[in-house]
Design a protein around this motif. Structure first.
Motif, mmCIF file in Angstrom:
data_model
loop_
_atom_site.group_PDB
_atom_site.id
_atom_site.type_symbol
_atom_site.label_atom_id
_atom_site.label_comp_id
_atom_site.label_asym_id
_atom_site.label_seq_id
_atom_site.Cartn_x
_atom_site.Cartn_y
_atom_site.Cartn_z
ATOM 1 N N GLY A 48 0.812 -1.203 0.000
ATOM 2 C CA GLY A 48 0.000 0.000 0.000
ATOM 3 C C GLY A 48 0.847 1.255 0.000
ATOM 4 N N ASN A 49 0.335 2.308 0.650
ATOM 5 C CA ASN A 49 1.079 3.572 0.710
ATOM 6 C C ASN A 49 1.814 3.742 2.031
ATOM 7 O OD1 ASN A 49 -1.216 3.944 2.291
ATOM 8 N ND2 ASN A 49 -1.348 6.138 1.833
ATOM 9 N N ARG A 50 1.951 2.644 2.798
ATOM 10 C CA ARG A 50 2.612 2.720 4.098
ATOM 11 C C ARG A 50 4.131 2.729 3.931
ATOM 12 N NH1 ARG A 50 -1.177 -1.014 4.109
ATOM 13 N NH2 ARG A 50 0.362 -2.669 3.849
ATOM 14 N N ILE A 51 4.790 3.582 4.696
ATOM 15 C CA ILE A 51 6.249 3.642 4.719
ATOM 16 C C ILE A 51 6.708 3.544 6.171
ATOM 17 C CG2 ILE A 51 8.313 4.979 4.160
ATOM 18 C CD1 ILE A 51 6.770 4.031 1.692
ATOM 19 N N VAL A 52 7.464 2.499 6.480
ATOM 20 C CA VAL A 52 7.952 2.269 7.836
ATOM 21 C C VAL A 52 9.210 3.106 8.073
ATOM 22 C CG1 VAL A 52 8.966 0.551 9.384
ATOM 23 C CG2 VAL A 52 6.947 -0.031 8.003
ATOM 24 N N LEU A 53 9.290 3.725 9.231
ATOM 25 C CA LEU A 53 10.422 4.581 9.606
ATOM 26 C C LEU A 53 11.317 3.880 10.621
ATOM 27 C CD1 LEU A 53 10.642 7.470 8.392
ATOM 28 C CD2 LEU A 53 8.279 6.652 8.473
ATOM 29 N N LYS A 73 12.327 9.977 -3.026
ATOM 30 C CA LYS A 73 10.968 10.205 -3.517
ATOM 31 C C LYS A 73 10.678 9.330 -4.732
ATOM 32 C CE LYS A 73 8.051 13.824 -5.544
ATOM 33 N NZ LYS A 73 7.978 15.267 -5.921
ATOM 34 N N ARG A 74 11.604 9.264 -5.648
ATOM 35 C CA ARG A 74 11.415 8.461 -6.863
ATOM 36 C C ARG A 74 11.313 6.976 -6.528
ATOM 37 N NH1 ARG A 74 15.536 8.369 -12.104
ATOM 38 N NH2 ARG A 74 14.160 7.168 -13.501
ATOM 39 N N LEU A 75 12.154 6.503 -5.619
ATOM 40 C CA LEU A 75 12.204 5.070 -5.328
ATOM 41 C C LEU A 75 11.045 4.612 -4.449
ATOM 42 C CD1 LEU A 75 16.037 4.603 -4.763
ATOM 43 C CD2 LEU A 75 14.720 4.376 -6.872
ATOM 44 N N LEU A 76 10.480 5.506 -3.653
ATOM 45 C CA LEU A 76 9.294 5.162 -2.877
ATOM 46 C C LEU A 76 8.168 4.698 -3.791
ATOM 47 C CD1 LEU A 76 9.189 8.116 -0.307
ATOM 48 C CD2 LEU A 76 9.477 5.706 0.251
ATOM 49 N N ASN A 77 8.105 5.291 -4.937
ATOM 50 C CA ASN A 77 7.039 4.992 -5.891
ATOM 51 C C ASN A 77 7.255 3.673 -6.615
ATOM 52 O OD1 ASN A 77 4.650 5.671 -7.282
ATOM 53 N ND2 ASN A 77 5.810 6.462 -9.004
ATOM 54 N N LEU A 78 8.470 3.155 -6.561
ATOM 55 C CA LEU A 78 8.821 1.972 -7.363
ATOM 56 C C LEU A 78 8.998 0.702 -6.539
ATOM 57 C CD1 LEU A 78 11.358 3.599 -9.834
ATOM 58 C CD2 LEU A 78 9.009 2.909 -10.318
ATOM 59 N N GLY A 79 8.968 0.817 -5.222
ATOM 60 C CA GLY A 79 9.119 -0.426 -4.475
ATOM 61 C C GLY A 79 9.580 -0.289 -3.047
ATOM 62 N N VAL A 80 10.156 0.841 -2.676
ATOM 63 C CA VAL A 80 10.686 1.004 -1.319
ATOM 64 C C VAL A 80 9.547 1.076 -0.308
ATOM 65 C CG1 VAL A 80 11.866 2.635 0.209
ATOM 66 C CG2 VAL A 80 12.861 2.036 -2.006
ATOM 67 N N SER A 81 9.709 0.343 0.804
ATOM 68 C CA SER A 81 8.675 0.310 1.840
ATOM 69 C C SER A 81 9.191 0.746 3.205
ATOM 70 C CB SER A 81 8.083 -1.099 1.957
ATOM 71 O OG SER A 81 9.097 -2.050 2.264
ATOM 72 N N GLN A 82 10.512 0.931 3.338
ATOM 73 C CA GLN A 82 11.099 1.374 4.602
ATOM 74 C C GLN A 82 12.174 2.414 4.322
ATOM 75 O OE1 GLN A 82 12.441 -1.699 7.351
ATOM 76 N NE2 GLN A 82 11.099 -3.217 6.428
ATOM 77 N N ILE A 83 12.202 3.470 5.139
ATOM 78 C CA ILE A 83 13.275 4.455 5.020
ATOM 79 C C ILE A 83 13.722 4.885 6.416
ATOM 80 C CG2 ILE A 83 12.426 5.337 2.802
ATOM 81 C CD1 ILE A 83 11.467 7.846 4.288
ATOM 82 N N SER A 84 14.962 5.303 6.505
ATOM 83 C CA SER A 84 15.447 5.907 7.742
ATOM 84 C C SER A 84 15.153 7.403 7.702
ATOM 85 C CB SER A 84 16.945 5.648 7.916
ATOM 86 O OG SER A 84 17.654 6.006 6.747
ATOM 87 N N GLY A 85 15.123 8.007 8.876
ATOM 88 C CA GLY A 85 14.848 9.435 8.950
ATOM 89 C C GLY A 85 15.533 10.064 10.141
ATOM 90 N N GLY A 86 16.072 11.254 9.952
ATOM 91 C CA GLY A 86 16.792 11.929 11.026
ATOM 92 C C GLY A 86 18.013 11.162 11.482
ATOM 93 N N SER A 87 18.656 10.455 10.549
ATOM 94 C CA SER A 87 19.716 9.505 10.904
ATOM 95 C C SER A 87 21.042 10.175 11.227
ATOM 96 C CB SER A 87 19.948 8.527 9.747
ATOM 97 O OG SER A 87 18.779 7.808 9.460
ATOM 98 N N LYS A 88 21.771 9.556 12.148
ATOM 99 C CA LYS A 88 23.161 9.888 12.433
ATOM 100 C C LYS A 88 23.985 8.625 12.217
ATOM 101 C CE LYS A 88 22.378 14.105 13.934
ATOM 102 N NZ LYS A 88 22.894 15.320 13.244
ATOM 103 N N THR A 89 25.037 8.723 11.419
ATOM 104 C CA THR A 89 25.882 7.552 11.157
ATOM 105 C C THR A 89 27.197 7.631 11.923
ATOM 106 O OG1 THR A 89 26.982 8.500 9.210
ATOM 107 C CG2 THR A 89 24.873 7.376 8.857
ATOM 108 N N SER A 90 27.236 8.506 12.915
ATOM 109 C CA SER A 90 28.393 8.599 13.798
ATOM 110 C C SER A 90 28.044 7.941 15.135
ATOM 111 C CB SER A 90 28.775 10.060 14.017
ATOM 112 O OG SER A 90 27.653 10.813 14.447
ATOM 113 N N VAL A 91 29.060 7.569 15.861
ATOM 114 C CA VAL A 91 28.853 6.948 17.173
ATOM 115 C C VAL A 91 28.536 8.050 18.191
ATOM 116 C CG1 VAL A 91 29.859 5.482 18.954
ATOM 117 C CG2 VAL A 91 30.472 5.119 16.551
#
Length: 472
Positions: free
Chosen positions: A81-86, A327-345
């Protein structure tokens, strides 16, 4: 010899079979009859094998490519559906004994600050993540048996689950750590992890060994067979991924699907999710040093073809990618995205500029989580913080049975609505709350079962009045 049921890495990811598949795709990429036969099978929405999917990936015919993209969008909608898990990553330690040439954590990097969080610091990071609104995280740590032993990972998981801050709680801890033993996977399973995540980086054995010249990760066979050991230990939700840009993308695409086929053939459960990261700049790593980068159009085609080939799997795009790309990939198959991420320790609690020096890669989408939530809703998506399947025992073959029958929305839609309501009540800015409160009635109306819909509406009132954590 290629054997998807084998537990030998060089048989279920057979180099000769990959090359034969690439040759077959090259020969048939303009063969309308073959492509139409594959598309007819794909429209059954039960998936494709690696050869069939590679033909679609290679297809040069514009009108057929339009059909491929349209079908990917249709399958994504039918299954998710239109659900996107964060979610968000939580880096525990960047100590590492490996020599991976694409990662700044490699042992020879003597100027990157090495950091390992204490349990007290992990508690503070967890509180900071909860204050953003996150319920699902993926913990990350370098491979170092002295600094990051399995005991440290297990203690960290226990700490994260124990933190209850205001109305917040981390309800699902996914784990992205190095390949380990069956015994250690059993310990992770007993600790209550959600999904075990391990990126292959590259499936080409020769390339793999060259890119991992030193350290335990050099062992291609041990690394590639890790998911088998995790499954044997009882972890039935596993997540695959390659790092696009290290090897020719066609090779990685075909082999990645072979790995998914192997899990289905050997265990009856395919990957819970597939990630498709691209190599990015980080500290002493320059992506231009690798000559297999892919452009935006190729990237979109890869995502669309994975969605068609493995319709049941979750697909993940991180903040490595820009907002426009996501945005483009959400429409084509992506169902999960990260948000507000920090990749440092230690990047979430009281972040400072110097923290970025310990980052594993540069983040492209730097927007705060609240901006990402509002953006998703304005695009017509339903942001979800749901973790109910994991906590209700809908994992592995039980999850797959529901998902493959396209019935997962009976659980996901009401749970997504209720977790979004929690976010709007506890964490959203006023601008985001206005957008969200307009979206909720639209999404509630999509719940087909009258009894479930009425219960959701009742629970939303309870959430508004201070109660939390309702789930189907």
């Amino acid at each position: 010899m290629y054997n998807p049921k084998s537990h030998n890495a060089e048989e279920f990811i057979c180099h000769e079979e990959v090359l034969a598949s690439l040759e077959y795709a090259e020969q048939n990429k303009n063969n309308i009859k073959v492509i139409d036969e594959i598309l007819a099978k794909a429209r059954l929405k039960k998936g494709l094998n690696h050869r069939e999917a590679t033909v679609l990936l290679d297809c040069d015919i514009p009108e057929k490519n339009e059909e491929i993209f349209a079908l990917a969008r249709e399958i994504k909608n039918d299954y998710y559906g239109n659900r996107i898990v964060l979610f968000a990553p939580l880096y525990l330690s960047n100590y590492c004994v490996n020599g991976c040439v694409y990662c700044p954590y490699h042992l020879k990097n003597k100027h990157i600050p090495r950091v390992k969080l204490t349990q007290e610091q992990i508690s503070r990071e967890t509180e900071a993540l909860q204050d953003l609104g996150h319920k699902r995280i993926a913990i990350e740590a370098g491979e170092d048996p002295v600094n990051n032993p399995i005991e440290y990972i297990l203690e960290s998981i226990k700490t994260i689950y124990s933190v209850k801050h205001k109305n917040g709680a981390i309800r699902r801890v996914n784990v992205n750590i190095a390949a380990t033993t069956v015994e250690n996977y059993k310990k992770l399973h007993e600790a209550g992890i959600g999904t075990y995540i391990l990126f292959q980086e590259t499936y080409n054995k020769e390339t793999y060994e060259r890119l991992h010249p030193t350290g335990p990760k050099h062992n291609y066979k041990y690394h590639t067979e890790a998911m088998d050991r995790a499954m044997e230990a009882g972890i039935d939700d596993v997540s695959l991924g390659v790092l696009f840009g290290l090897e020719l993308y066609r090779y990685e695409f075909s082999a990645l699907l072979m790995h998914a086929e192997h899990l289905e053939a050997a265990f009856g459960v395919g990957p819970h999710a597939i990630s498709v990261p691209r190599i990015k700049k980080a500290d002493d790593i320059n992506p231009d040093d690798f000559d297999n980068g892919i452009d935006e159009d190729t990237f979109a085609k890869i995502v669309a073809c994975i969605r068609i080939a493995v319709p049941y799997t979750g697909m993940i795009i991180s903040t490595r990618e820009s907002a426009e790309c996501r945005k483009r990939l959400l429409n084509l198959g992506v169902s999960q995205i990260s948000g507000g991420s920090k990749t440092s320790v230690g990047g979430y609690f009281n972040p400072a500029p110097e923290d970025e020096e310990s980052a594993q890669f540069d983040v492209s989408d730097r927007r705060p989580l609240d901006d990402v939530i509002r953006w998703l809703m304005e695009l017509g998506y339903l942001p979800s913080f749901c973790t109910s399947c994991y906590r209700q025992g809908r994992t592995g073959d039980r999850f797959m049975e529901i998902c493959k029958s396209q019935q997962i929305h009976n659980f996901c839609q009401p749970n997504a609505v209720m977790t979004l309501k929690e976010y709007l009540e506890d964490y959203a800015t006023e601008a985001t709350k206005i957008v969200g409160e307009k979206l909720l009635p639209v999404e509630i109306a999509k719940i087909e079962n009258d009894t479930v819909r009425a219960k959701v509406e009742e629970n939303l009132t309870k959430i508004h009045n201070g109660e939390r954590d309702f789930k189907f």
